[in-house]
Structures are given as C-alpha cells and as structure tokens.
Design an enzyme around this catalytic site. Structure first.
Site, PDB file in Angstrom:
ATOM      1  N   HIS A 204       0.780  -1.126   0.041  1.00 25.61           N
ATOM      2  CA  HIS A 204      -0.072  -0.114   0.052  1.00 25.61           C
ATOM      3  C   HIS A 204       0.780   1.557  -0.130  1.00 25.61           C
ATOM      4  CE1 HIS A 204       0.856  -0.133   4.136  1.00 25.61           C
ATOM      5  NE2 HIS A 204       0.653   1.168   4.320  1.00 25.61           N
TER       6      HIS A 204
HETATM    7  N1  UDP Z   1      -3.876  -5.076   8.697  1.00 25.19           N
HETATM    8  C1  UDP Z   1      -5.365  -5.448   8.910  1.00 25.19           C
HETATM    9  N2  UDP Z   1      -6.009  -5.835   7.729  1.00 25.19           N
HETATM   10  C2  UDP Z   1      -5.460  -5.848   6.616  1.00 25.19           C
HETATM   11  C3  UDP Z   1      -4.161  -5.341   6.320  1.00 25.19           C
HETATM   12  C4  UDP Z   1      -3.516  -5.095   7.449  1.00 25.19           C
HETATM   13  O1  UDP Z   1      -5.757  -5.626  10.024  1.00 25.19           O
HETATM   14  O2  UDP Z   1      -6.437  -5.979   5.546  1.00 25.19           O
HETATM   15  C5  UDP Z   1      -3.316  -4.690   9.905  1.00 25.19           C
HETATM   16  C6  UDP Z   1      -1.982  -5.090  10.067  1.00 25.19           C
HETATM   17  O3  UDP Z   1      -2.001  -6.521  10.629  1.00 25.19           O
HETATM   18  C7  UDP Z   1      -0.921  -4.225  10.632  1.00 25.19           C
HETATM   19  C8  UDP Z   1      -1.708  -2.944  10.435  1.00 25.19           C
HETATM   20  O4  UDP Z   1      -2.966  -3.374   9.817  1.00 25.19           O
HETATM   21  O5  UDP Z   1      -1.210  -4.417  11.944  1.00 25.19           O
HETATM   22  C9  UDP Z   1      -0.623  -2.292   9.360  1.00 25.19           C
HETATM   23  O6  UDP Z   1      -1.132  -1.320   8.641  1.00 25.19           O
HETATM   24  P1  UDP Z   1      -0.469  -0.562   7.565  1.00 25.19           P
HETATM   25  O7  UDP Z   1       0.054  -1.754   6.866  1.00 25.19           O
HETATM   26  O8  UDP Z   1      -1.804   0.056   6.867  1.00 25.19           O
HETATM   27  O9  UDP Z   1       0.294   0.586   7.799  1.00 25.19           O
HETATM   28  P2  UDP Z   1       1.721   0.583   8.337  1.00 25.19           P
HETATM   29  O10 UDP Z   1       2.043  -0.405   9.533  1.00 25.19           O
HETATM   30  O11 UDP Z   1       2.558   0.258   7.205  1.00 25.19           O
HETATM   31  O12 UDP Z   1       2.120   1.987   8.812  1.00 25.19           O
END
Ligand code: UDP
Length: 359
Positions: A204
């Site tokens: 993403h």
């Molecule tokens: N996550 C979720 N459902 C999804 C995809 C990701 O619950 O369909 C969770 C994942 O397990 C993690 C968090 O969202 O805890 C990560 O968020 P994201 O990847 O959007 O953001 P980042 O961590 O890169 O800031």
C-alpha cells in the site's frame, strides 16, 4: 490526568486499542480520542473500533482523500480548536502519518506537552512521507516512547539528549497486542498437517503504488509467485484504485480484513510479503519470515537477525527474495520488541509525571 489522543489511520487504531485499554485500567487517566478521518471505510476503520473495543472518538474530523498539504493543514486547524476547548495535560500521537504530524504541530504551537509513541524510527529515506512525519514529530515531542534499541540509538545520534525531552525505551505496543490476542485465544493455528499453506501479502505504500514502474514489477513478481504458492492479498483501497483497469492478476484478491482475521492469517501463513511497517514486525511476532518490498526499513533489527529481507522493487529480486525466505529456517526466540509491557511503561511514566505535578 487528561490525555488527548489523535488517531486517523488503521495502524493507529490498532496501536491505540491496547494503549487505551491500559490507560483506562490505570484509573487516573481520562482519555479523549480525536479521529481525524484519514481512514474511513468500514473495513479500514469501524471494524477495528468494534473488534478491539476502542473507545469511541469524541471528535471525528472527517478529513480524507485530499493532498498531503491540505490534509495536514485542515487537521491542524481543527485539532487546535479541540486542544483549546479540552485543555489536556498531554497530546498523544502514534507513528508516522499526517494525523501524527498535524496533532504534534497543533499541540506544540499551543505549548502543549506531546507524547510520541513509536519514536526514533528512521528509514533514512526522506522521499517517504512517513519519514518526514516521524522526524518532525520526534523533534517537537516531550516524551518519546521508543520501541527498539535502534530507535533509541537514532535519537541519541541526532542529539536528542540535548533537546530537553525524555526518551523511554518501552518496547513495541503492537507486541503487547499480539500477546493479548494470543492470551484471549483469538488466534487459532490450523493444526491439520495437510492444510494448504499460503503467502500473506499487503502492498500500500506510495512508493509501491504511485510509481507505476514499481507497481508493475511488484505485481508481475506476485503473479509469478502465485504459480508456486497461494497468495492471500487483502487489497488496500489505494492499491485497488491503482490496479483497476491496469493489471491482470493471476490470483484473487480480498477486501481489507479485520484484526482478528489478520492475526489468524499471520498464524497460519508460510511467509509474509509486504511493504507495510507494522506487518514486518507482526510476521516476527508470529514467527514467520518476511520479504519487505522496499529499499530500506525502520525495523533494521529484523534484517540484521535474518528474519526479514529487503527485496527492493526489481521483479527478479522480489521473486528471488521469496525463494530465499520461504525456505530459510530461523530461531525466533529473541527479544527485539520488549517484554510485552510497553503499554504499562507508558502508563507508569505518565503516573510519575502526574505525581510530580501534583506535589
Ligand atoms: N492489517 C489489517 N487488515 C488488513 C491489512 C493490514 O488488520 O487487511 C493490519 C496489519 O496486521 C497491521 C496494520 O494493519 O497491524 C498495518 O497497517 P498498514 O500496513 O496499513 O500501515 P503501516 O504499518 O505500514 O503503517
């Protein structure tokens, strides 16, 4: 003690879930939640509040789907009004999104004290909007809760010992949550020996989706990998919009899933492939190897320990990293993210501030 918490994006809901719970249990903190509205779809927002019993936001700003500048600017305007009205003792922000930076800037200009949870992380790539947000937020925060030794070292190297702030290595609040989920029996490992394994994948980041060359090579590589193993890919709305009409996938994708389903997918997959920050760590919590489709990561200890491999964006490199990591054996019994008491350390630190102020 009154804490005003600013959240707005999926990873912040997840972190706030466990921190808010601990703050509530402390009986001396009253928390007011401001939701900026950055993420708003049912499966990117409400499902986490429902599943994880996150207290309902008192304010929802509904600011989303605009440029970085407009989003941050409008959030600052609205958060400033709320701070003036609520007069909290601290403003609490998480991670590295536009909501984080907007909350911190609004608070600092009003001379409010700021708590930053997940401080000190660096990818050393200033083209990433997250890196800009986290560096600027760290610099104006008063209590910096650092998840790892590397994050503390980064701050020390940047001279933070001279900035009059407090640096606390508390561990990772997402690790606390993973342990809590396991304790609540919310995660079930599929013990059928013949059950089919799969790769759990999320994509993403702006660098993966807005750069069409990167987007193409990532999805070409995933198409290739899907000929060898099933891929479970819950598609982020941003990625979905970019792929639409542009790409033929060889495998089926899914809508974003809730946190319980995600935890079960993590427990049962054979490998994680991602560009997410949070998921790299969760792979480790669930003892799974990870390929990170990026050129740098702020979770360097996972690379050093051999649990994670950075593939970059070249199609062959992504495929070769998959081949390497799907068969690598690791011993996951190392403490990289604390002892599962990261939230308690936050509460204890605030308790200390509270008693100092009431003297
Ligand atoms: N996550 C979720 N459902 C999804 C995809 C990701 O619950 O369909 C969770 C994942 O397990 C993690 C968090 O969202 O805890 C990560 O968020 P994201 O990847 O959007 O953001 P980042 O961590 O890169 O800031």
């Amino acid at each position: 003690m009154k804490i005003l918490t600013i959240i707005g994006a999926r990873p912040q809901f997840i972190k706030a879930a466990i921190v808010s719970k601990k703050m509530k249990e402390s009986n001396f903190i009253s928390e007011i939640i401001v939701h900026t509205g950055q993420h708003f779809d049912l499966n990117m927002d409400k499902i986490f509040f429902d599943e994880l019993s996150i207290p309902a936001p008192k304010y929802n700003l509904g600011i989303n789907s605009v440029s970085h500048g407009e989003m941050t600017g409008r959030m600052i305007i609205e958060i400033e009004k709320i701070i003036l009205l609520e007069k909290p003792d601290f403003v609490l922000v998480y991670g590295d999104t536009n909501s984080t930076l907007a909350g911190a800037l609004a608070a600092k200009k009003l001379h409010m004290k700021i708590i930053h949870v997940e401080a000190g992380l660096r990818s050393f790539n200033m083209n990433m909007p997250e890196e800009i947000n986290r560096i600027l937020t760290d610099r104006i925060s008063d209590i910096l809760f650092c998840p790892t030794q590397t994050s503390v070292n980064n701050l020390v190297q940047e001279g933070y010992k001279n900035f009059g702030c407090e640096i606390v290595q508390n561990g990772d609040v997402m690790y606390d949550l993973a342990l809590f989920m396991q304790k609540m029996n919310s995660v079930k490992e599929d013990d059928k020996k013949d059950s089919k394994k799969f790769v759990l994948c999320t994509i993403h980041r702006e660098e993966s989706t807005d750069n069409i060359k990167n987007l193409n090579s990532i999805f070409n590589a995933l198409n290739r990998i899907s000929r060898e193993v099933d891929i479970f890919l819950p598609l982020h709305p941003r990625t979905k919009a970019k792929l639409k009409n542009n790409f033929n996938l060889n495998f089926k994708t899914h809508e974003p899933v809730g946190y319980f389903q995600m935890a079960n997918l993590l427990a049962n997959c054979s490998l994680v492939i991602t560009d997410s920050g949070g998921l790299q760590k969760e792979a480790f919590f669930y003892k799974k190897n990870c390929v990170t489709i990026r050129e740098q990561t702020e979770w360097q200890e996972l690379i050093n320990g051999g649990f994670n491999m950075l593939s970059g964006y070249d199609e062959n490199d992504i495929y070769n990293s998959f081949r390497e990591m799907i068969s690598r054996t690791n011993n996951f019994n190392v403490d990289l993210y604390g002892n599962g008491n990261a939230c308690q350390i936050i509460v204890n630190t605030l308790l200390r501030y509270n008693s100092q102020n009431s003297k």
